[in-house]
Design a protein around this motif. Structure first.
Motif, PDB file in Angstrom:
ATOM      1  N   PHE A   1     -38.529  61.744  20.491  1.00 20.81           N
ATOM      2  CA  PHE A   1     -37.986  61.308  21.775  1.00 20.81           C
ATOM      3  C   PHE A   1     -36.484  61.110  21.698  1.00 20.81           C
ATOM      4  CE2 PHE A   1     -42.116  61.084  23.315  1.00 20.81           C
ATOM      5  CZ  PHE A   1     -42.181  60.581  24.604  1.00 20.81           C
ATOM      6  N   MET A   2     -36.011  60.505  20.615  1.00 22.16           N
ATOM      7  CA  MET A   2     -34.574  60.262  20.479  1.00 22.16           C
ATOM      8  C   MET A   2     -33.812  61.588  20.336  1.00 22.16           C
ATOM      9  SD  MET A   2     -34.218  57.017  20.784  1.00 22.16           S
ATOM     10  CE  MET A   2     -35.608  57.119  21.903  1.00 22.16           C
ATOM     11  N   VAL A   3     -34.343  62.490  19.520  1.00 22.68           N
ATOM     12  CA  VAL A   3     -33.665  63.775  19.303  1.00 22.68           C
ATOM     13  C   VAL A   3     -33.673  64.605  20.586  1.00 22.68           C
ATOM     14  CG1 VAL A   3     -33.756  65.958  18.048  1.00 22.68           C
ATOM     15  CG2 VAL A   3     -34.092  63.807  16.831  1.00 22.68           C
ATOM     16  N   MET A   4     -34.829  64.663  21.254  1.00 25.47           N
ATOM     17  CA  MET A   4     -34.895  65.417  22.499  1.00 25.47           C
ATOM     18  C   MET A   4     -34.031  64.773  23.582  1.00 25.47           C
ATOM     19  SD  MET A   4     -36.556  68.149  22.170  1.00 25.47           S
ATOM     20  CE  MET A   4     -36.736  68.566  23.896  1.00 25.47           C
ATOM     21  N   GLY A   5     -33.969  63.441  23.576  1.00 27.58           N
ATOM     22  CA  GLY A   5     -33.095  62.762  24.524  1.00 27.58           C
ATOM     23  C   GLY A   5     -31.643  63.128  24.300  1.00 27.58           C
ATOM     24  N   ALA A   6     -31.226  63.173  23.032  1.00 33.00           N
ATOM     25  CA  ALA A   6     -29.849  63.575  22.714  1.00 33.00           C
ATOM     26  C   ALA A   6     -29.598  65.011  23.162  1.00 33.00           C
ATOM     27  CB  ALA A   6     -29.603  63.425  21.211  1.00 33.00           C
ATOM     28  N   TRP A   7     -30.597  65.871  22.979  1.00 30.89           N
ATOM     29  CA  TRP A   7     -30.441  67.258  23.408  1.00 30.89           C
ATOM     30  C   TRP A   7     -30.313  67.345  24.929  1.00 30.89           C
ATOM     31  CZ3 TRP A   7     -33.687  70.353  26.459  1.00 30.89           C
ATOM     32  CH2 TRP A   7     -33.309  71.696  26.520  1.00 30.89           C
ATOM     33  N   ARG A   8     -31.149  66.608  25.652  1.00 36.24           N
ATOM     34  CA  ARG A   8     -31.074  66.639  27.117  1.00 36.24           C
ATOM     35  C   ARG A   8     -29.721  66.114  27.602  1.00 36.24           C
ATOM     36  NH1 ARG A   8     -35.896  67.947  29.253  1.00 36.24           N
ATOM     37  NH2 ARG A   8     -37.735  67.625  27.949  1.00 36.24           N
ATOM     38  N   LEU A   9     -29.213  65.081  26.955  1.00 29.75           N
ATOM     39  CA  LEU A   9     -27.899  64.570  27.324  1.00 29.75           C
ATOM     40  C   LEU A   9     -26.809  65.609  27.060  1.00 29.75           C
ATOM     41  CD1 LEU A   9     -28.083  60.893  26.023  1.00 29.75           C
ATOM     42  CD2 LEU A   9     -27.845  61.610  28.398  1.00 29.75           C
ATOM     43  N   SER A  10     -26.950  66.345  25.961  1.00 22.89           N
ATOM     44  CA  SER A  10     -25.927  67.349  25.641  1.00 22.89           C
ATOM     45  C   SER A  10     -25.886  68.442  26.695  1.00 22.89           C
ATOM     46  CB  SER A  10     -26.189  67.956  24.257  1.00 22.89           C
ATOM     47  OG  SER A  10     -27.333  68.802  24.273  1.00 22.89           O
ATOM     48  N   GLN A  11     -27.033  68.719  27.346  1.00 23.87           N
ATOM     49  CA  GLN A  11     -27.043  69.711  28.412  1.00 23.87           C
ATOM     50  C   GLN A  11     -26.230  69.248  29.624  1.00 23.87           C
ATOM     51  OE1 GLN A  11     -28.648  72.791  27.669  1.00 23.87           O
ATOM     52  NE2 GLN A  11     -28.452  71.609  25.783  1.00 23.87           N
ATOM     53  N   ALA A  12     -26.087  67.918  29.757  1.00 27.98           N
ATOM     54  CA  ALA A  12     -25.267  67.352  30.827  1.00 27.98           C
ATOM     55  C   ALA A  12     -23.873  67.018  30.317  1.00 27.98           C
ATOM     56  CB  ALA A  12     -25.939  66.090  31.377  1.00 27.98           C
ATOM     57  N   ARG A  13     -23.476  67.606  29.182  1.00 28.71           N
ATOM     58  CA  ARG A  13     -22.161  67.409  28.570  1.00 28.71           C
ATOM     59  C   ARG A  13     -21.911  65.952  28.208  1.00 28.71           C
ATOM     60  NH1 ARG A  13     -18.951  71.106  27.861  1.00 28.71           N
ATOM     61  NH2 ARG A  13     -17.042  69.861  28.003  1.00 28.71           N
ATOM     62  N   VAL A  14     -22.960  65.334  27.674  1.00 22.98           N
ATOM     63  CA  VAL A  14     -22.854  63.979  27.143  1.00 22.98           C
ATOM     64  C   VAL A  14     -23.237  64.044  25.670  1.00 22.98           C
ATOM     65  CG1 VAL A  14     -23.711  61.614  27.271  1.00 22.98           C
ATOM     66  CG2 VAL A  14     -23.399  62.942  29.364  1.00 22.98           C
ATOM     67  N   LEU A  15     -22.296  63.684  24.801  1.00 20.23           N
ATOM     68  CA  LEU A  15     -22.513  63.756  23.362  1.00 20.23           C
ATOM     69  C   LEU A  15     -23.066  62.438  22.856  1.00 20.23           C
ATOM     70  CD1 LEU A  15     -22.116  65.152  20.582  1.00 20.23           C
ATOM     71  CD2 LEU A  15     -19.809  64.205  20.567  1.00 20.23           C
ATOM     72  N   THR A  16     -24.207  62.485  22.192  1.00 14.89           N
ATOM     73  CA  THR A  16     -24.809  61.299  21.607  1.00 14.89           C
ATOM     74  C   THR A  16     -24.444  61.230  20.135  1.00 14.89           C
ATOM     75  OG1 THR A  16     -26.667  61.568  23.123  1.00 14.89           O
ATOM     76  CG2 THR A  16     -26.959  60.028  21.308  1.00 14.89           C
ATOM     77  N   ARG A  17     -23.615  60.269  19.765  1.00 18.18           N
ATOM     78  CA  ARG A  17     -23.209  60.152  18.364  1.00 18.18           C
ATOM     79  C   ARG A  17     -24.356  59.611  17.527  1.00 18.18           C
ATOM     80  NH1 ARG A  17     -18.685  57.226  16.408  1.00 18.18           N
ATOM     81  NH2 ARG A  17     -18.861  58.763  14.760  1.00 18.18           N
ATOM     82  N   ARG A  18     -25.163  58.733  18.099  1.00 16.55           N
ATOM     83  CA  ARG A  18     -26.334  58.204  17.409  1.00 16.55           C
ATOM     84  C   ARG A  18     -27.497  58.177  18.386  1.00 16.55           C
ATOM     85  NH1 ARG A  18     -22.045  56.241  15.648  1.00 16.55           N
ATOM     86  NH2 ARG A  18     -21.584  56.093  13.451  1.00 16.55           N
ATOM     87  N   ALA A  19     -28.557  58.874  18.024  1.00 16.59           N
ATOM     88  CA  ALA A  19     -29.695  58.963  18.939  1.00 16.59           C
ATOM     89  C   ALA A  19     -30.275  57.588  19.250  1.00 16.59           C
ATOM     90  CB  ALA A  19     -30.775  59.862  18.329  1.00 16.59           C
ATOM     91  N   ALA A  20     -30.122  56.629  18.323  1.00 15.01           N
ATOM     92  CA  ALA A  20     -30.691  55.296  18.543  1.00 15.01           C
ATOM     93  C   ALA A  20     -30.069  54.604  19.757  1.00 15.01           C
ATOM     94  CB  ALA A  20     -30.491  54.425  17.295  1.00 15.01           C
ATOM     95  N   ALA A  21     -28.852  55.008  20.152  1.00 18.64           N
ATOM     96  CA  ALA A  21     -28.196  54.365  21.301  1.00 18.64           C
ATOM     97  C   ALA A  21     -28.937  54.655  22.597  1.00 18.64           C
ATOM     98  CB  ALA A  21     -26.758  54.853  21.412  1.00 18.64           C
TER      99      ALA A  21
END
Length: 840
Positions: free
Chosen positions: A287-307
């Motif tokens: 969930f955290m990794v896929m969430g980071a990926w979905r955010l990256s599609q909206a041009r939002v970089l997740t430095r730590r998936a836990a956030a």
């Protein structure tokens, strides 16, 4: 007392030898990477997670017990999860490195009497630096020469208005003042020259600079531990302890009562495997990794998936004004003349002639943009005019004048702009017109505008006066400038408010400007706290004050951190946005630090956990929406996992207690848990938002991922599923079915009941029909895959042998379908009564 002598060091600058000596002794002019993570460190951080340790440990236990298939599959899942996490976090660090390189300035220094360009990190204390229009200042320095110098220090102060600079005196070379003051002789690392030029002596570099002191403060701030990981660890530990105890008890009971210890051990292993919670860490990680990926599609970089876990719980969003709510660029908000029918075009054109032709000054660029949008454009204004003299801004006389002349024409065109009252005095306004000027300035400033006065005159003759005060000016009008609100901010603020998220503005700008922007953004009116008032408050008083204040103006960097800490002391979950160096300590202290990636500084980006690559404030709200969706879907997946473990464990335990043949062997449970269960859980990650996801208040910070209500819901589902399976099992025994056919019947029933549990848990609020209309391609791909695997296992002889299945007759399949349908129907009928317990 005699005035101090001008600061006039030698223009030879340092020698190259001396500069190298200082570079070696004092270090490079850059900041330590307070949170830089190498590839090896990322691997170490991931492998030290207890969740992954559990996966690896469980796999090792299976190998020791001889269950090679289960061990290989489990370790494969662990390896894949670790790899995905490492790749995602390494990619994020690479993007940050690229952003750091893009923002690294170069500097012009004087060494051995020669000007030369060098990397900004090689500037040393004592260097003579030349700063020109458009340059990024490489170090803190004191000016010994300045011509019409205007500097944008918004990255340090949060104020979008550039400030003028003057040449320093010998007394100024000892101690620097704070950034942001008008008429200072000091310039600061990271600030931008918008007009003019100057020469300065470097006083501080690296950690000793103003930026460096903020960077050092970051190292003393502890980041919030991820609460979801803590909850999951407790959940995993409790399940593991309970599963181990149940397995040991089952082995002892069966061995003592039946005397068949080999069968007891095999049954105990099957029961233990059915209750080991290996899905929890797998699902959380995915969930955290896929969430980071979905955010990256909206041009939002997740430095730590836990956030991501904290996004859905945010109760307060602290936002900087300049560059976050606003566009960080000046536009003309109003043109005002003394006459009601005054000529706005003439006012704009005179202001253009009072500006530099090629300018970095944001207000002069706004004037040019205004003229360019009118008929004729900028070039038409300059046709036939030559600039013959400039009178620059002075601290004691904040106005500037340009003198233009046409070739062969004896009359010059003189245009001036500056502080309104200064221009009023320059024009010799009478008391009545001065009253109009003051009233107009107050009205325009009340709307958040920065106001300039504009004047014009014609001068006959070739001789020009020494001072601009000696011209006889005509007052033309006032121009109001504003840093415009981003277009999507009001909608984003409204969505935050509907979601129960309080938006707080923290800015270095003036209260009137902050209040005007807040009103335009849709922030509710409230008490505005100024920096001076805040400085007088004790921490306990500040904790009380932040409960009601929505606007903080004229705030210093360390005060931003105090505000965030005070909100946290009130139990708020704080998200902090910002782009400047002055935001970095607060970004790191907040539960969720959101930095701007385009115009932001590397200090701010490295202090944050999330970076908006497009600097779009609306992306913050989309990020919060996704955070809530992730948490909702994670709770659905956890409830499903609890539910599906009950019938699996029950089928493993029932034969041990009743002395019946084992239905589920380790290979069946491995198939169920390592293929179907995790795959089904990942399907929940792809579930769309609940309809009310942004119309409900944030979840409580103390809410549990698997609350008592959700656990009971999972157990109810699992208990009903087990009852249906037990009924099918009993029917098969009553019909005296062969063991292999009975195993096939019960296993197919279990898979169909599993499918019913997935469909029931897809939505908290919607009915089954509404859930079926929700688009989820992953679900239908999964169900198709499971159906195909079942068909192979029930018809292909080698697979039937591996699973020890007999022939499944059409009537048996009908019985399985009825069992699955009954479970689905009953749970759908019960779900509306349980709905209040679904909310976190």
């Amino acid at each position: 007392m005699a005035p101090s002598a001008p600061l006039t060091p030698t223009v030879e600058g340092l020698t190259e030898k001396e500069a190298q000596r200082r570079l070696i002794a004092e270090g490079f002019n850059d900041l330590p990477r307070t949170d830089h993570r190498t590839f090896l460190r990322i691997i170490g951080d991931v492998l030290r997670e207890p969740m992954f340790s559990l996966l690896l440990g469980a796999g090792a236990i299976y190998f020791i017990l001889g269950d090679l298939t289960e061990g290989v599959v489990l370790l494969a899942f662990a390896t894949i999860s670790v790899s995905i996490t490492i790749i995602q976090e390494t990619r994020s660090e690479r993007v940050l490195e690229a952003l750091r390189d893009m923002t690294s300035p170069r500097a012009m220094v004087i060494r051995d009497g020669q000007r030369k360009r060098i990397p900004g990190r090689e500037v040393v204390r004592g260097d003579a630096i030349v700063i020109l229009e458009g340059d990024r200042i490489p170090a803190d320095a004191v000016l010994f020469a300045a011509h019409n110098l205007l500097v944008d220090e918004s990255l340090l102060t949060g104020e979008s208005i550039a400030v003028s600079k003057r040449a320093g005196t010998a007394d100024d070379a000892t101690a620097m003042a704070r950034p942001g003051g008008e008429g200072q002789p000091f310039v600061y690392s990271g600030s931008l020259v918008v007009r003019g030029e100057g020469t300065a002596i470097v006083l501080s570099t690296g950690l000793q600079s103003e930026i460096g002191r903020i960077g050092q403060a970051l190292g003393r701030i502890a980041m919030e531990p991820p609460r979801l990981q803590q909850q999951t660890r407790r959940l995993v530990r409790n399940f593991a302890v309970f599963g181990l105890a149940a397995s040991l008890l089952a082995v002892l009971l069966y061995g003592v009562l039946r005397g068949d210890w080999l069968q007891a051990v095999l049954g105990g292993i099957a029961l233990g495997m059915s209750m080991l919670p290996e899905e929890f860490p797998l699902v959380l990680t995915a969930f955290m990794v896929m969430g980071a990926w979905r955010l990256s599609q909206a041009r939002v970089l997740t430095r730590r998936a836990a956030a991501i876990e904290m996004l859905g719980a945010a109760t307060v969003l602290c936002t900087d004004k300049t560059g976050t709510l606003t566009e960080n660029r000046m536009t003309i908000a109003e043109l005002r003349t003394p006459a009601a029918d005054g000529d706005d075009v003439r006012l704009a054109e005179v202001a253009l002639l009072a500006s530099a032709r090629e300018s970095f000054d944001p207000m002069e660029r706004a004037i040019a943009a205004e003229v360019a949008g009118r008929s004729g454009g900028v070039d038409a204004v300059y046709v036939g005019l030559d600039l013959v003299r400039q009178y620059g801004l002075r601290p004691d006389f904040p106005a500037m004048t340009n003198v233009w002349r046409r070739p062969g024409d004896g009359e010059a065109v003189v245009c001036a702009k500056g502080a309104p009252e200064t221009i009023g005095r320059l024009c010799g306004l009478d008391e009545g017109r001065f009253a109009w000027l003051r009233r107009s300035v107050d009205e325009m400033a009340g709307k958040g505008a920065r106001v300039l006065g504009v004047a014009r005159t014609a001068h006959a003759g070739r001789e020009l006066p020494d001072r601009q005060q000696d011209f006889s000016f005509e007052f033309i009008g006032l121009i109001g400038f504003a840093d415009p609100l981003r277009a999507n901010v009001p909608d984003a603020v409204r969505e935050c408010q509907s979601a129960g998220i309080r938006v707080v503005m923290i800015t270095g700008d003036y209260p009137a400007t902050a209040e005007a922007i807040a009103a335009a953004a849709g922030l509710p009116p409230g008490h505005t706290v100024g920096g001076a008032d805040l400085a007088r408050l004790e921490d306990t008083d500040l904790v009380n004050r932040v409960r009601t204040a929505n606007i903080f103006a004229r705030i210093l960097p360390e005060q931003k951190l105090r505000i965030v800490d005070a909100l946290k002391a009130n139990g708020e979950i704080v998200a902090m946005t910002g782009d400047g160096v002055n935001d970095a300590p607060a970004l790191k202290s907040a539960h969720i630090g959101v930095a701007m990636g385009g115009r932001g500084t590397d200090v701010a980006r490295e202090a944050s956990s999330i970076v908006l690559l497009d600097d779009d404030f609306g992306s913050i709200v989309r990020t919060i929406r996704l955070g809530r969706r992730i948490y909702d879907n994670l709770r659905k997946a956890m409830a499903y996992i609890v539910a599906v473990h009950v019938p699996i464990a029950g089928l493993a335990l029932l034969p041990l207690l009743l002395g019946l043949p084992l239905i589920l062997t380790p290979i069946h449970i491995a198939f169920l848990e390592m293929v179907i269960d995790p795959a089904c859980s990942i399907v929940f990650e792809a579930e769309p938002d609940e309809e009310d996801v942004m119309r409900r208040p944030p979840r409580s910070p103390e809410s549990q991922l698997l609350s008592g209500q959700m656990a009971m819901w999972g157990l109810l589902q699992g208990g009903l599923g087990f009852a249906a399976l037990a009924a099918v099992y009993a029917a098969g025994i009553a019909r005296q079915m062969p063991a292999d056919e009975l195993r096939a019947l019960v296993f197919v029933s279990l898979v169909l009941i599993n499918t019913s549990l997935i469909l029931v848990n897809r939505s908290f609020a919607g009915s089954l029909l509404a859930a079926l209309r929700r688009r989820n391609v992953s679900l239908w791909l999964l169900l198709s895959g499971v159906a195909a695997i079942l068909a192979v296992a029930l018809t292909w002889p080698p697979a039937m042998s591996l699973f020890r299945f007999g022939t499944l007759h059409l009537g048996d399949l009908g019985l399985s379908l009825v069992a699955g349908g009954v479970v689905l129907g009953v749970l759908e009928a019960v779900k509306p009564r349980w709905r209040p317990g679904f909310r976190a």
